[in-house]
Design a protein around this motif. Structure first.
Motif, PDB file in Angstrom:
ATOM      1  N   VAL A 108      -9.686  10.321   0.362  1.00  0.00           N
ATOM      2  CA  VAL A 108      -8.694   9.373  -0.164  1.00  0.00           C
ATOM      3  C   VAL A 108      -9.285   8.650  -1.379  1.00  0.00           C
ATOM      4  CG1 VAL A 108      -7.455   7.221   0.342  1.00  0.00           C
ATOM      5  CG2 VAL A 108      -7.473   9.074   2.030  1.00  0.00           C
ATOM      6  N   LEU A 109     -10.537   8.230  -1.257  1.00  0.00           N
ATOM      7  CA  LEU A 109     -11.177   7.508  -2.365  1.00  0.00           C
ATOM      8  C   LEU A 109     -11.321   8.408  -3.597  1.00  0.00           C
ATOM      9  CD1 LEU A 109     -13.850   5.515  -0.317  1.00  0.00           C
ATOM     10  CD2 LEU A 109     -11.796   4.581  -1.422  1.00  0.00           C
ATOM     11  N   ASN A 110     -11.682   9.687  -3.368  1.00  0.00           N
ATOM     12  CA  ASN A 110     -11.796  10.622  -4.498  1.00  0.00           C
ATOM     13  C   ASN A 110     -10.451  10.806  -5.204  1.00  0.00           C
ATOM     14  OD1 ASN A 110     -14.559  11.242  -4.368  1.00  0.00           O
ATOM     15  ND2 ASN A 110     -14.221  12.708  -2.715  1.00  0.00           N
ATOM     16  N   ALA A 111      -9.394  10.853  -4.409  1.00  0.00           N
ATOM     17  CA  ALA A 111      -8.058  11.023  -5.006  1.00  0.00           C
ATOM     18  C   ALA A 111      -7.641   9.765  -5.768  1.00  0.00           C
ATOM     19  CB  ALA A 111      -7.037  11.342  -3.912  1.00  0.00           C
ATOM     20  N   LYS A 112      -8.059   8.609  -5.269  1.00  0.00           N
ATOM     21  CA  LYS A 112      -7.629   7.352  -5.886  1.00  0.00           C
ATOM     22  C   LYS A 112      -8.464   6.947  -7.108  1.00  0.00           C
ATOM     23  CE  LYS A 112      -5.554   4.647  -2.119  1.00  0.00           C
ATOM     24  NZ  LYS A 112      -5.597   3.251  -1.631  1.00  0.00           N
ATOM     25  N   LEU A 136       0.826  -1.209   0.000  1.00  0.00           N
ATOM     26  CA  LEU A 136       0.000   0.000   0.000  1.00  0.00           C
ATOM     27  C   LEU A 136       0.862   1.261   0.000  1.00  0.00           C
ATOM     28  CD1 LEU A 136      -2.830  -1.015   2.518  1.00  0.00           C
ATOM     29  CD2 LEU A 136      -2.832  -1.159   0.022  1.00  0.00           C
ATOM     30  N   HIS A 137       2.054   1.147   0.567  1.00  0.00           N
ATOM     31  CA  HIS A 137       2.904   2.342   0.620  1.00  0.00           C
ATOM     32  C   HIS A 137       3.408   2.731  -0.769  1.00  0.00           C
ATOM     33  CE1 HIS A 137       4.865   5.432   2.899  1.00  0.00           C
ATOM     34  NE2 HIS A 137       6.023   5.178   2.294  1.00  0.00           N
ATOM     35  N   ALA A 138       3.717   1.744  -1.591  1.00  0.00           N
ATOM     36  CA  ALA A 138       4.160   2.049  -2.960  1.00  0.00           C
ATOM     37  C   ALA A 138       3.057   2.803  -3.702  1.00  0.00           C
ATOM     38  CB  ALA A 138       4.504   0.759  -3.698  1.00  0.00           C
ATOM     39  N   GLN A 139       1.804   2.370  -3.476  1.00  0.00           N
ATOM     40  CA  GLN A 139       0.686   3.054  -4.138  1.00  0.00           C
ATOM     41  C   GLN A 139       0.579   4.500  -3.639  1.00  0.00           C
ATOM     42  OE1 GLN A 139      -3.458   2.520  -3.077  1.00  0.00           O
ATOM     43  NE2 GLN A 139      -3.808   1.611  -5.090  1.00  0.00           N
ATOM     44  N   TYR A 140       0.706   4.667  -2.315  1.00  0.00           N
ATOM     45  CA  TYR A 140       0.645   6.017  -1.741  1.00  0.00           C
ATOM     46  C   TYR A 140       1.717   6.907  -2.364  1.00  0.00           C
ATOM     47  CZ  TYR A 140       1.632   9.788   1.548  1.00  0.00           C
ATOM     48  OH  TYR A 140       1.897  11.008   2.094  1.00  0.00           O
ATOM     49  N   LEU A 141       2.937   6.423  -2.421  1.00  0.00           N
ATOM     50  CA  LEU A 141       4.040   7.233  -2.946  1.00  0.00           C
ATOM     51  C   LEU A 141       3.788   7.647  -4.396  1.00  0.00           C
ATOM     52  CD1 LEU A 141       7.179   5.460  -1.420  1.00  0.00           C
ATOM     53  CD2 LEU A 141       6.072   7.591  -0.658  1.00  0.00           C
ATOM     54  N   SER A 142       3.090   6.800  -5.150  1.00  0.00           N
ATOM     55  CA  SER A 142       2.851   7.112  -6.559  1.00  0.00           C
ATOM     56  C   SER A 142       1.877   8.277  -6.747  1.00  0.00           C
ATOM     57  CB  SER A 142       2.363   5.868  -7.307  1.00  0.00           C
ATOM     58  OG  SER A 142       1.026   5.588  -6.974  1.00  0.00           O
ATOM     59  N   GLY A 180      -9.236   1.218  -2.255  1.00  0.00           N
ATOM     60  CA  GLY A 180      -9.194   1.166  -0.790  1.00  0.00           C
ATOM     61  C   GLY A 180      -8.983   2.527  -0.162  1.00  0.00           C
ATOM     62  N   ALA A 181      -9.685   2.775   0.943  1.00  0.00           N
ATOM     63  CA  ALA A 181      -9.506   4.003   1.724  1.00  0.00           C
ATOM     64  C   ALA A 181      -8.322   3.803   2.678  1.00  0.00           C
ATOM     65  CB  ALA A 181     -10.796   4.307   2.485  1.00  0.00           C
ATOM     66  N   TYR A 182      -8.150   4.730   3.626  1.00  0.00           N
ATOM     67  CA  TYR A 182      -7.091   4.579   4.632  1.00  0.00           C
ATOM     68  C   TYR A 182      -7.717   4.217   5.975  1.00  0.00           C
ATOM     69  CZ  TYR A 182      -3.518   6.348   1.424  1.00  0.00           C
ATOM     70  OH  TYR A 182      -2.640   6.509   0.374  1.00  0.00           O
TER      71      TYR A 182
END
Ligand SMILES: *Cc1c(COP(=O)(O)O)cnc(C)c1O
Length: 382
Positions: free
Chosen positions: A236-240, A8-14, A189-191
């Motif tokens: 978070v969901l809107n951003a993703k 999940l962290h790799a996705q966040y960093l992207s 996925g949300a946080y």
């Protein structure tokens, strides 16, 4: 090379800046429970599915419970669910006052077996909850035909299947309503916890929104529950959401590479995708006879795997009262002892995929040559 099950962290960093900005906005507005971000996400998710309504709620389990209550489930009503799924699908039926009736799954696609649904229908059956397990659609034509014939409602459990299709149509658009989980590890996925229900039924949507929020404000029209989405989760969901298609393509790339590399590995069966369905690979699940030893050998090589799920629900203590035996669900029973979920996330590198397959080959080779001989096993591993 250490390979996690998900990253999940790799996705966040992207997409770090988009996420950080979205979270900062919620804090600046103090829009913590519902609010503009939640409303925007409800509109966006409904639009993604081409559905009239999305009613957000606190998690994917509540989504099923709320829908069952909205459909008026009552004592004695029987609801058909697959034997091999996450317990949310069945526990909510009991909690909403109904009776769970398990069906076997199709051994190759892992989704509910329509032939078994036919066998389990009684005069008390009111509905079916197919699960698009691991990210592959259940056989919706067969399921909807049974539902029409017996006048049953259908709730699609889409917790693992965001953007999966059946004959070109998105899952979540077949039944009376569809439930989604936005738990962090799900494809969208949300946080934290978050969930949603999608439907074209105005009345159902209205009742569900009221029920999920204490039966309305002040002049409560009914006794509801507290199941709301947080503003931070919606942000978070809107951003993703704009990235979901690309991430789904990424998961398919990983799956295709696994398929290729595992093709000639004896003792491993790769996931079967029915020709009329597009899998979204929430999970990439292989079948193999030596599952436990393979799993521990991979763990020793720093590769995380998981089993979804090691016990089909009828065989869990929670359902002892039903008194099912392995003969009642032969496919689910065989699968529970053979399935293994491999690392799967959109950012997974080709190198990591190759390493997983190399370690699988090595583990199977060790298994076939040593057969329990600890001395040669140690020699080979080091
Ligand atoms: C994750 C999941 C749920 C429940 O979702 P939560 O958000 O964790 O409550 C329901 N059904 C299936 C098949 C799931 O995988």
């Amino acid at each position: 090379m250490k390979i996690p099950f998900v990253d999940l962290h790799a996705q966040y960093l992207s997409i770090k800046e988009e996420i950080d900005e979205a979270i900062a906005e919620v804090i600046a507005q103090s829009a913590y429970i519902r609010g503009p971000q939640v409303e925007a996400f409800e509109r966006a998710w409904a639009q993604t599915l081409g559905a009239k309504h999305c009613v957000s709620c606190a998690n994917g389990t509540d989504a099923i419970y709320i829908t069952l209550r909205a459909l008026g489930l009552k004592a004695g009503d029987e609801v058909i669910t697959p034997a091999h799924t996450w317990i949310s699908t069945s526990e909510t039926v009991t909690q909403a006052g109904g009776t769970v009736v398990f069906c076997d799954t199709d051994e190759a696609t892992f989704t509910i077996d329509p032939a078994d649904i036919e066998r389990k229908i009684t005069s008390a059956t009111v509905g079916i909850i197919p699960v698009h397990l691991y990210g592959q659609a259940a056989d919706m034509d067969a399921i909807m035909a049974i539902a029409r014939k017996h006048k049953l409602w259908v709730i699609e459990d889409c917790a693992q299947a965001h953007l999966a299709t059946y004959k070109g149509q998105l899952v979540g658009t077949f039944g009376n309503a569809a439930t989604f989980s936005f738990y962090p590890g799900k494809n969208l996925g949300a946080y934290g916890d978050a969930g949603g229900i999608v439907t074209n039924d105005d009345q159902l949507a209205d009742w569900m929104a009221t029920f999920a929020r204490h039966g309305g404000k002040n002049n409560h029209v009914l006794e509801g529950i507290n199941s709301r989405m947080d503003g931070l989760q919606a942000a978070v969901l809107n951003a993703k959401l704009p990235h979901l298609s690309a991430w789904t393509a990424g998961r398919r790339r990983v799956a295709e590479r696994y398929d290729e590399l595992l093709q000639d590995v004896e003792d491993v069966t790769t996931p079967k995708v029915a020709h009329d369905r597009k899998h979204v690979y929430h999970l990439y699940v292989i079948r193999t006879d030596g599952r436990e030893s393979l799993k521990s050998r991979l763990a020793a090589a720093d590769i995380s795997t998981a089993v979804h799920y090691p016990k089909a629900l009828p065989f869990c203590p929670a359902y002892d009262y039903v008194g099912h035996t392995s003969r009642d669900f032969p496919a689910a029973y065989r699968n529970q002892n053979r399935i293994l979920s491999l690392p799967m996330y959109a950012e997974m590198s080709d190198e990591a995929i190759e390493e997983v397959v190399f370690q699988i080959r090595t583990a199977l080779l060790l298994e076939s040559t040593t057969h329990g001989s600890e001395i040669s096993e140690n020699t080979l591993v080091t």
